[in-house]
Scaffold this motif. Sequence first.
Motif, PDB file in Angstrom:
ATOM      1  N   ASN A  70      26.042  75.216 106.545  1.00 57.28           N
ATOM      2  CA  ASN A  70      27.151  75.690 107.354  1.00 57.28           C
ATOM      3  C   ASN A  70      27.372  74.708 108.500  1.00 57.28           C
ATOM      4  OD1 ASN A  70      28.890  77.189 109.002  1.00 57.28           O
ATOM      5  ND2 ASN A  70      28.018  79.105 108.286  1.00 57.28           N
ATOM      6  N   LYS A  71      28.626  74.301 108.727  1.00 52.27           N
ATOM      7  CA  LYS A  71      28.910  73.324 109.775  1.00 52.27           C
ATOM      8  C   LYS A  71      28.931  73.950 111.163  1.00 52.27           C
ATOM      9  CE  LYS A  71      32.747  71.686 108.012  1.00 52.27           C
ATOM     10  NZ  LYS A  71      33.942  70.801 107.842  1.00 52.27           N
ATOM     11  N   GLU A  72      28.934  75.283 111.227  1.00 51.25           N
ATOM     12  CA  GLU A  72      29.022  75.979 112.509  1.00 51.25           C
ATOM     13  C   GLU A  72      27.689  76.637 112.871  1.00 51.25           C
ATOM     14  OE1 GLU A  72      33.727  77.249 112.530  1.00 51.25           O
ATOM     15  OE2 GLU A  72      32.255  78.714 111.809  1.00 51.25           O
ATOM     16  N   LEU A  73      27.373  76.575 114.155  1.00 46.26           N
ATOM     17  CA  LEU A  73      26.125  77.150 114.651  1.00 46.26           C
ATOM     18  C   LEU A  73      26.399  77.937 115.920  1.00 46.26           C
ATOM     19  CD1 LEU A  73      22.976  77.325 114.631  1.00 46.26           C
ATOM     20  CD2 LEU A  73      22.981  75.228 116.021  1.00 46.26           C
ATOM     21  N   VAL A  74      25.814  79.118 116.007  1.00 46.40           N
ATOM     22  CA  VAL A  74      25.857  79.930 117.222  1.00 46.40           C
ATOM     23  C   VAL A  74      24.447  80.006 117.796  1.00 46.40           C
ATOM     24  CG1 VAL A  74      26.269  82.225 118.181  1.00 46.40           C
ATOM     25  CG2 VAL A  74      27.838  81.284 116.468  1.00 46.40           C
ATOM     26  N   ILE A  75      24.321  79.649 119.055  1.00 48.17           N
ATOM     27  CA  ILE A  75      23.047  79.699 119.770  1.00 48.17           C
ATOM     28  C   ILE A  75      23.113  80.809 120.802  1.00 48.17           C
ATOM     29  CG2 ILE A  75      21.495  78.450 121.331  1.00 48.17           C
ATOM     30  CD1 ILE A  75      22.551  75.839 120.065  1.00 48.17           C
ATOM     31  N   VAL A  76      22.070  81.621 120.858  1.00 55.23           N
ATOM     32  CA  VAL A  76      21.969  82.670 121.878  1.00 55.23           C
ATOM     33  C   VAL A  76      20.755  82.382 122.749  1.00 55.23           C
ATOM     34  CG1 VAL A  76      21.727  85.129 122.343  1.00 55.23           C
ATOM     35  CG2 VAL A  76      23.011  84.374 120.335  1.00 55.23           C
ATOM     36  N   ASP A  80      30.720  93.043 127.531  1.00 56.05           N
ATOM     37  CA  ASP A  80      31.963  93.118 126.759  1.00 56.05           C
ATOM     38  C   ASP A  80      32.052  92.070 125.652  1.00 56.05           C
ATOM     39  OD1 ASP A  80      32.957  95.220 128.389  1.00 56.05           O
ATOM     40  OD2 ASP A  80      33.477  93.750 129.919  1.00 56.05           O
ATOM     41  N   ILE A  81      30.982  91.317 125.407  1.00 54.86           N
ATOM     42  CA  ILE A  81      31.016  90.286 124.385  1.00 54.86           C
ATOM     43  C   ILE A  81      31.142  90.928 123.006  1.00 54.86           C
ATOM     44  CG2 ILE A  81      28.501  90.189 124.096  1.00 54.86           C
ATOM     45  CD1 ILE A  81      30.727  87.087 124.095  1.00 54.86           C
ATOM     46  N   ASN A  82      31.901  90.293 122.136  1.00 55.69           N
ATOM     47  CA  ASN A  82      31.983  90.779 120.765  1.00 55.69           C
ATOM     48  C   ASN A  82      32.143  89.602 119.807  1.00 55.69           C
ATOM     49  OD1 ASN A  82      34.849  90.152 120.540  1.00 55.69           O
ATOM     50  ND2 ASN A  82      35.252  92.001 121.730  1.00 55.69           N
ATOM     51  N   GLU A  83      32.153  89.916 118.535  1.00 61.04           N
ATOM     52  CA  GLU A  83      32.221  88.890 117.492  1.00 61.04           C
ATOM     53  C   GLU A  83      33.477  88.032 117.622  1.00 61.04           C
ATOM     54  OE1 GLU A  83      32.676  88.958 112.631  1.00 61.04           O
ATOM     55  OE2 GLU A  83      31.478  90.533 113.617  1.00 61.04           O
ATOM     56  N   THR A 125      24.513  92.094 122.637  1.00 59.96           N
ATOM     57  CA  THR A 125      24.573  90.720 122.154  1.00 59.96           C
ATOM     58  C   THR A 125      24.169  90.650 120.687  1.00 59.96           C
ATOM     59  OG1 THR A 125      23.929  90.006 124.379  1.00 59.96           O
ATOM     60  CG2 THR A 125      23.883  88.346 122.646  1.00 59.96           C
ATOM     61  N   GLU A 126      23.141  91.392 120.315  1.00 59.66           N
ATOM     62  CA  GLU A 126      22.722  91.431 118.911  1.00 59.66           C
ATOM     63  C   GLU A 126      23.842  91.965 118.026  1.00 59.66           C
ATOM     64  OE1 GLU A 126      18.510  92.288 117.776  1.00 59.66           O
ATOM     65  OE2 GLU A 126      18.424  93.167 119.783  1.00 59.66           O
ATOM     66  N   GLN A 127      24.496  93.031 118.472  1.00 58.63           N
ATOM     67  CA  GLN A 127      25.593  93.622 117.702  1.00 58.63           C
ATOM     68  C   GLN A 127      26.747  92.634 117.531  1.00 58.63           C
ATOM     69  OE1 GLN A 127      26.514  97.145 119.926  1.00 58.63           O
ATOM     70  NE2 GLN A 127      24.674  98.243 119.282  1.00 58.63           N
ATOM     71  N   ALA A 128      27.007  91.849 118.573  1.00 52.72           N
ATOM     72  CA  ALA A 128      28.124  90.901 118.542  1.00 52.72           C
ATOM     73  C   ALA A 128      27.864  89.731 117.605  1.00 52.72           C
ATOM     74  CB  ALA A 128      28.402  90.379 119.950  1.00 52.72           C
ATOM     75  N   THR A 129      26.617  89.457 117.313  1.00 50.73           N
ATOM     76  CA  THR A 129      26.274  88.268 116.528  1.00 50.73           C
ATOM     77  C   THR A 129      25.786  88.578 115.113  1.00 50.73           C
ATOM     78  OG1 THR A 129      24.064  88.321 117.561  1.00 50.73           O
ATOM     79  CG2 THR A 129      25.698  86.866 118.544  1.00 50.73           C
ATOM     80  N   THR A 130      25.481  89.821 114.825  1.00 44.03           N
ATOM     81  CA  THR A 130      24.852  90.180 113.549  1.00 44.03           C
ATOM     82  C   THR A 130      25.666  89.750 112.337  1.00 44.03           C
ATOM     83  OG1 THR A 130      23.681  92.066 114.515  1.00 44.03           O
ATOM     84  CG2 THR A 130      24.035  92.105 112.141  1.00 44.03           C
ATOM     85  N   LYS A 131      26.981  89.946 112.369  1.00 42.16           N
ATOM     86  CA  LYS A 131      27.813  89.713 111.190  1.00 42.16           C
ATOM     87  C   LYS A 131      28.504  88.348 111.182  1.00 42.16           C
ATOM     88  CE  LYS A 131      28.719  94.645 110.498  1.00 42.16           C
ATOM     89  NZ  LYS A 131      29.772  95.697 110.395  1.00 42.16           N
ATOM     90  N   LEU A 132      28.171  87.504 112.114  1.00 41.24           N
ATOM     91  CA  LEU A 132      28.787  86.176 112.156  1.00 41.24           C
ATOM     92  C   LEU A 132      28.436  85.374 110.902  1.00 41.24           C
ATOM     93  CD1 LEU A 132      28.049  85.183 115.859  1.00 41.24           C
ATOM     94  CD2 LEU A 132      30.296  85.727 114.901  1.00 41.24           C
ATOM     95  N   LYS A 133      29.404  84.635 110.382  1.00 40.53           N
ATOM     96  CA  LYS A 133      29.168  83.819 109.194  1.00 40.53           C
ATOM     97  C   LYS A 133      28.491  82.497 109.545  1.00 40.53           C
ATOM     98  CE  LYS A 133      32.995  85.814 106.567  1.00 40.53           C
ATOM     99  NZ  LYS A 133      34.290  85.559 105.861  1.00 40.53           N
ATOM    100  N   ALA A 134      28.614  82.081 110.773  1.00 42.50           N
ATOM    101  CA  ALA A 134      27.972  80.844 111.213  1.00 42.50           C
ATOM    102  C   ALA A 134      26.453  81.002 111.186  1.00 42.50           C
ATOM    103  CB  ALA A 134      28.435  80.488 112.621  1.00 42.50           C
ATOM    104  N   GLY A 141      35.713  80.962 119.947  1.00 44.03           N
ATOM    105  CA  GLY A 141      35.111  79.737 120.453  1.00 44.03           C
ATOM    106  C   GLY A 141      34.892  78.708 119.357  1.00 44.03           C
ATOM    107  N   LEU A 142      34.369  79.158 118.234  1.00 41.03           N
ATOM    108  CA  LEU A 142      34.146  78.246 117.110  1.00 41.03           C
ATOM    109  C   LEU A 142      35.471  77.674 116.599  1.00 41.03           C
ATOM    110  CD1 LEU A 142      31.436  80.313 115.202  1.00 41.03           C
ATOM    111  CD2 LEU A 142      31.079  78.086 116.288  1.00 41.03           C
ATOM    112  N   ASN A 143      36.470  78.522 116.490  1.00 40.93           N
ATOM    113  CA  ASN A 143      37.771  78.063 115.988  1.00 40.93           C
ATOM    114  C   ASN A 143      38.434  77.067 116.929  1.00 40.93           C
ATOM    115  OD1 ASN A 143      37.683  79.571 113.619  1.00 40.93           O
ATOM    116  ND2 ASN A 143      38.588  81.373 114.579  1.00 40.93           N
ATOM    117  N   ALA A 144      38.234  77.260 118.250  1.00 42.91           N
ATOM    118  CA  ALA A 144      38.823  76.337 119.224  1.00 42.91           C
ATOM    119  C   ALA A 144      38.292  74.920 119.041  1.00 42.91           C
ATOM    120  CB  ALA A 144      38.547  76.824 120.647  1.00 42.91           C
ATOM    121  N   LEU A 145      37.056  74.812 118.565  1.00 39.90           N
ATOM    122  CA  LEU A 145      36.442  73.497 118.397  1.00 39.90           C
ATOM    123  C   LEU A 145      37.024  72.716 117.229  1.00 39.90           C
ATOM    124  CD1 LEU A 145      32.720  74.400 119.155  1.00 39.90           C
ATOM    125  CD2 LEU A 145      34.319  73.163 120.628  1.00 39.90           C
TER     126      LEU A 145
END
Length: 226
Positions: free
Chosen positions: A19-25, A124-127, A59-68, A133-137
């Motif tokens: 995957n070319k995309e990465l999310v870091i927490v 208030d963070i969500n998926e 934060t966990e809920q916001a990131t659980t289903k991310l495809k990155a 953010g990823l799409n903006a890049l």
Amino acid sequence: MPLVKIGGNGCKKGLKYMNKELVIVFVKNIKLGKVKTRLAKTIGNQAAFEVYSELVKITEQATTKLKADKRIYFSDAIIETKWNGFEKHVQEGKNLGIRMKNAFSKGFKDGYNRIVLIGSDLPDINETHINNGLNALKEYNTVFGPSVDGGYYLIGLSKLYHNVFDNKPWSQPNLLEETLQELSAKAITFSILETLNDIDTFEDLITSNFYKSNIELQEKIKQLND
């Protein structure tokens, strides 16, 4: 998506898609007296502990289903029983800038070309914020999610720009402004996401919808401060 060879001798066996995309927490190890210290001055260490625990759950809920792909960077030590589905690391560096730069550097060395990093104290963070953010890049060199206090809750890069992290006024209200001014001067493009508020003070807490809608948390804090 690029093929990354993990086998030798030019053999196709051992190739995998990356995957070319990465999310870091970035997350603090949840220890009494070590989290939300500004908030703790008003409501006490135990209550601040309870607040941060709830924010980490969000934060966990916001990131659980991310495809990155996802990596969690703990402040002190890896907790194997938490953050399932994340590659786990420990933050390295003497200040926040160095710790973030090291995490981004590893991500780019590992072949990612769009990386977003978030904190773990955002009610208030969500998926959608993270995916935005990823799409903006795909169009901009960098992306930032501003926080009300003048910093940012999200930073994303399409390559490692050292100047984003070097000699910056961390935890100061001019952090984002100074960062964007420097990027503009160097002709590095940036995108700005929706502004969110983090929870650092008692005022932040009691005015947030996160707190107003969480009756159980209200009761815990009330009991701890009676």
